[in-house]
Scaffold this motif. Structure first.
Motif, PDB file in Angstrom:
ATOM      1  N   ILE A  23       0.858  -1.181   0.000  1.00  0.00           N
ATOM      2  CA  ILE A  23       0.000   0.000   0.000  1.00  0.00           C
ATOM      3  C   ILE A  23       0.892   1.229   0.000  1.00  0.00           C
ATOM      4  O   ILE A  23       1.777   1.367   0.846  1.00  0.00           O
ATOM      5  CB  ILE A  23      -0.916   0.046   1.236  1.00  0.00           C
ATOM      6  CG1 ILE A  23      -1.904  -1.123   1.228  1.00  0.00           C
ATOM      7  CG2 ILE A  23      -1.676   1.374   1.297  1.00  0.00           C
ATOM      8  CD1 ILE A  23      -2.759  -1.210   2.487  1.00  0.00           C
ATOM      9  N   VAL A  24       0.687   2.133  -0.968  1.00  0.00           N
ATOM     10  CA  VAL A  24       1.329   3.446  -0.927  1.00  0.00           C
ATOM     11  C   VAL A  24       0.238   4.473  -0.693  1.00  0.00           C
ATOM     12  O   VAL A  24      -0.807   4.450  -1.340  1.00  0.00           O
ATOM     13  CB  VAL A  24       2.122   3.758  -2.220  1.00  0.00           C
ATOM     14  CG1 VAL A  24       3.306   2.825  -2.360  1.00  0.00           C
ATOM     15  CG2 VAL A  24       1.247   3.699  -3.461  1.00  0.00           C
ATOM     16  N   ASP A  25       0.485   5.371   0.252  1.00  0.00           N
ATOM     17  CA  ASP A  25      -0.556   6.322   0.632  1.00  0.00           C
ATOM     18  C   ASP A  25       0.089   7.514   1.327  1.00  0.00           C
ATOM     19  O   ASP A  25       1.295   7.507   1.625  1.00  0.00           O
ATOM     20  CB  ASP A  25      -1.561   5.648   1.576  1.00  0.00           C
ATOM     21  CG  ASP A  25      -2.977   6.187   1.397  1.00  0.00           C
ATOM     22  OD1 ASP A  25      -3.117   7.371   1.019  1.00  0.00           O
ATOM     23  OD2 ASP A  25      -3.936   5.436   1.629  1.00  0.00           O
ATOM     24  N   LEU A  26      -0.730   8.522   1.613  1.00  0.00           N
ATOM     25  CA  LEU A  26      -0.260   9.640   2.420  1.00  0.00           C
ATOM     26  C   LEU A  26       0.141   9.111   3.794  1.00  0.00           C
ATOM     27  O   LEU A  26      -0.534   8.230   4.334  1.00  0.00           O
ATOM     28  CB  LEU A  26      -1.359  10.688   2.564  1.00  0.00           C
ATOM     29  CG  LEU A  26      -1.894  11.308   1.267  1.00  0.00           C
ATOM     30  CD1 LEU A  26      -3.066  12.228   1.570  1.00  0.00           C
ATOM     31  CD2 LEU A  26      -0.800  12.071   0.549  1.00  0.00           C
ATOM     32  N   PRO A  27       1.221   9.592   4.363  1.00  0.00           N
ATOM     33  CA  PRO A  27       1.676   9.058   5.650  1.00  0.00           C
ATOM     34  C   PRO A  27       0.596   9.057   6.725  1.00  0.00           C
ATOM     35  O   PRO A  27       0.460   8.080   7.472  1.00  0.00           O
ATOM     36  CB  PRO A  27       2.832   9.996   6.021  1.00  0.00           C
ATOM     37  CG  PRO A  27       3.364  10.473   4.706  1.00  0.00           C
ATOM     38  CD  PRO A  27       2.149  10.602   3.822  1.00  0.00           C
ATOM     39  N   SER A  28      -0.194  10.114   6.808  1.00  0.00           N
ATOM     40  CA  SER A  28      -1.233  10.174   7.837  1.00  0.00           C
ATOM     41  C   SER A  28      -2.305   9.117   7.613  1.00  0.00           C
ATOM     42  O   SER A  28      -2.856   8.548   8.570  1.00  0.00           O
ATOM     43  CB  SER A  28      -1.873  11.574   7.865  1.00  0.00           C
ATOM     44  OG  SER A  28      -2.369  11.923   6.585  1.00  0.00           O
ATOM     45  N   THR A  29      -2.605   8.817   6.352  1.00  0.00           N
ATOM     46  CA  THR A  29      -3.621   7.808   6.054  1.00  0.00           C
ATOM     47  C   THR A  29      -3.117   6.407   6.357  1.00  0.00           C
ATOM     48  O   THR A  29      -3.902   5.515   6.692  1.00  0.00           O
ATOM     49  CB  THR A  29      -4.060   7.911   4.585  1.00  0.00           C
ATOM     50  OG1 THR A  29      -4.419   9.259   4.289  1.00  0.00           O
ATOM     51  CG2 THR A  29      -5.266   7.024   4.308  1.00  0.00           C
ATOM     52  N   LEU A  30      -1.812   6.192   6.266  1.00  0.00           N
ATOM     53  CA  LEU A  30      -1.246   4.887   6.601  1.00  0.00           C
ATOM     54  C   LEU A  30      -1.503   4.516   8.059  1.00  0.00           C
ATOM     55  O   LEU A  30      -1.490   3.338   8.416  1.00  0.00           O
ATOM     56  CB  LEU A  30       0.260   4.867   6.322  1.00  0.00           C
ATOM     57  CG  LEU A  30       0.694   4.862   4.853  1.00  0.00           C
ATOM     58  CD1 LEU A  30       2.213   4.913   4.752  1.00  0.00           C
ATOM     59  CD2 LEU A  30       0.148   3.648   4.115  1.00  0.00           C
ATOM     60  N   LEU A  31      -1.758   5.519   8.901  1.00  0.00           N
ATOM     61  CA  LEU A  31      -2.098   5.231  10.297  1.00  0.00           C
ATOM     62  C   LEU A  31      -3.387   4.427  10.383  1.00  0.00           C
ATOM     63  O   LEU A  31      -3.538   3.563  11.253  1.00  0.00           O
ATOM     64  CB  LEU A  31      -2.251   6.539  11.091  1.00  0.00           C
ATOM     65  CG  LEU A  31      -0.970   7.347  11.316  1.00  0.00           C
ATOM     66  CD1 LEU A  31      -1.302   8.695  11.948  1.00  0.00           C
ATOM     67  CD2 LEU A  31       0.011   6.578  12.192  1.00  0.00           C
ATOM     68  N   PHE A  32      -4.341   4.699   9.477  1.00  0.00           N
ATOM     69  CA  PHE A  32      -5.618   3.976   9.491  1.00  0.00           C
ATOM     70  C   PHE A  32      -5.448   2.549   8.993  1.00  0.00           C
ATOM     71  O   PHE A  32      -5.890   1.595   9.635  1.00  0.00           O
ATOM     72  CB  PHE A  32      -6.653   4.716   8.634  1.00  0.00           C
ATOM     73  CG  PHE A  32      -7.097   6.024   9.218  1.00  0.00           C
ATOM     74  CD1 PHE A  32      -8.138   6.071  10.131  1.00  0.00           C
ATOM     75  CD2 PHE A  32      -6.476   7.205   8.854  1.00  0.00           C
ATOM     76  CE1 PHE A  32      -8.547   7.268  10.682  1.00  0.00           C
ATOM     77  CE2 PHE A  32      -6.872   8.415   9.401  1.00  0.00           C
ATOM     78  CZ  PHE A  32      -7.915   8.453  10.315  1.00  0.00           C
ATOM     79  N   SER A  33      -4.819   2.387   7.822  1.00  0.00           N
ATOM     80  CA  SER A  33      -4.626   1.035   7.296  1.00  0.00           C
ATOM     81  C   SER A  33      -3.697   0.233   8.195  1.00  0.00           C
ATOM     82  O   SER A  33      -3.904  -0.970   8.412  1.00  0.00           O
ATOM     83  CB  SER A  33      -4.080   1.083   5.861  1.00  0.00           C
ATOM     84  OG  SER A  33      -2.922   1.888   5.780  1.00  0.00           O
ATOM     85  N   GLY A  34      -2.684   0.887   8.764  1.00  0.00           N
ATOM     86  CA  GLY A  34      -1.783   0.193   9.670  1.00  0.00           C
ATOM     87  C   GLY A  34      -2.489  -0.301  10.916  1.00  0.00           C
ATOM     88  O   GLY A  34      -2.260  -1.432  11.379  1.00  0.00           O
ATOM     89  N   SER A  35      -3.381   0.528  11.457  1.00  0.00           N
ATOM     90  CA  SER A  35      -4.127   0.130  12.654  1.00  0.00           C
ATOM     91  C   SER A  35      -5.064  -1.036  12.358  1.00  0.00           C
ATOM     92  O   SER A  35      -5.117  -2.021  13.107  1.00  0.00           O
ATOM     93  CB  SER A  35      -4.934   1.325  13.190  1.00  0.00           C
ATOM     94  OG  SER A  35      -4.083   2.382  13.550  1.00  0.00           O
TER      95      SER A  35
END
Length: 253
Positions: A96-108
């Motif tokens: 997944i490549v995404d905006l760093p802040s959005t990666l917080l959601f997918s990461g969680s």
């Protein structure tokens, strides 16, 4: 429920979307159908699963002997990544490549529903682009910020690249950059589930969101998304198909 049952009616059960029940309260935010938990947003993911199955893409991916590599541009909260890995039941690396802040959601989301040793989180303090091929071979999910996209060329080719409803939030230059990267992956499938533009065709069975027509970035798209994709890929259906069917974002689906 009616739309979900329509979408799963003729495809194997392994490709049926179902939200993981991580907590008893989850069931109150979704519909329970047989042994599956179906959230409203999950219909978008079932559309993708159904389309990819009916187009024969899943059959081709599962027939590969080597590790299958999938790239999603903009992973949202990580649900599609989870569904794809669960459905394919094979040796899959999902980036997944995404905006760093959005990666917080997918990461969680992925951390709650997956073993943590199967997830690679980008850490600039310990990151090296030269290590990416080994990382992709080791982990089930790889989460990278969008500005590391070109580092992934060392891991090419990807078998499938996906964008779900975020191209319509980008500028033409940003969309072109992702498509140029995707085009460099030989024999790659590119799956787009986007409204083409406020005045052009839409992907059928999409949600009712209007995309660029009400977006602060709507003026930044110089061409329709369909036209932009057509510059890099041979498309199915052909560009203009939905216009010919009289479909538009302003008509009832």
């Amino acid at each position: 429920i009616k739309k979900y049952l329509e979408l799963i009616s003729d495809i194997p059960k392994q490709y049926h979307y179902s939200e993981p029940l991580t907590d008893p309260i989850s069931q109150f935010a979704a519909a329970k159908i047989d042994d599956k938990l179906v959230a409203r947003d999950g219909l978008t993911h079932q559309i993708a699963l159904t389309n990819l199955y009916n187009l024969g893409v899943f059959n081709e991916l599962t027939s590969k002997l080597k590790r299958c590599k999938i790239l999603e541009i903009g992973g949202g909260y990580g649900s599609l990544a989870y569904q794809m890995n669960r459905a394919l039941k094979s040796n899959v690396s999902y980036v997944i490549v995404d905006l760093p802040s959005t990666l917080l959601f997918s990461g969680s989301f992925l951390t709650v529903n997956t073993r943590q040793d199967e997830i690679y989180f980008y850490d600039p303090a310990n990151y090296s682009a030269s290590k990416l091929p080994d990382i992709i071979n080791k982990y089930r999910y790889i989460l990278l910020p969008h500005y590391r996209l070109n580092d992934l060329m060392s891991c090419a080719p990807f078998d499938l690249i996906i964008n779900m409803a975020s191209f319509m939030e980008m500028t033409t230059e940003q969309v072109s950059n992702y498509l140029d990267f995707s085009h460099k992956n030989e024999n790659c499938y590119f799956y787009s589930q986007n409204h083409s533009s406020p005045h052009a065709a839409i992907v059928p069975l999409q949600s009712e969101r209007m995309g660029n027509s009400n977006s602060v970035t709507s003026h930044e798209l110089k061409r329709t998304i369909d036209e932009e994709i057509g510059k890099y890929f041979s498309t199915f259906p052909k560009i203009g198909f939905y216009d010919q069917q009289g479909l538009s974002p302003h008509k009832t689906r």
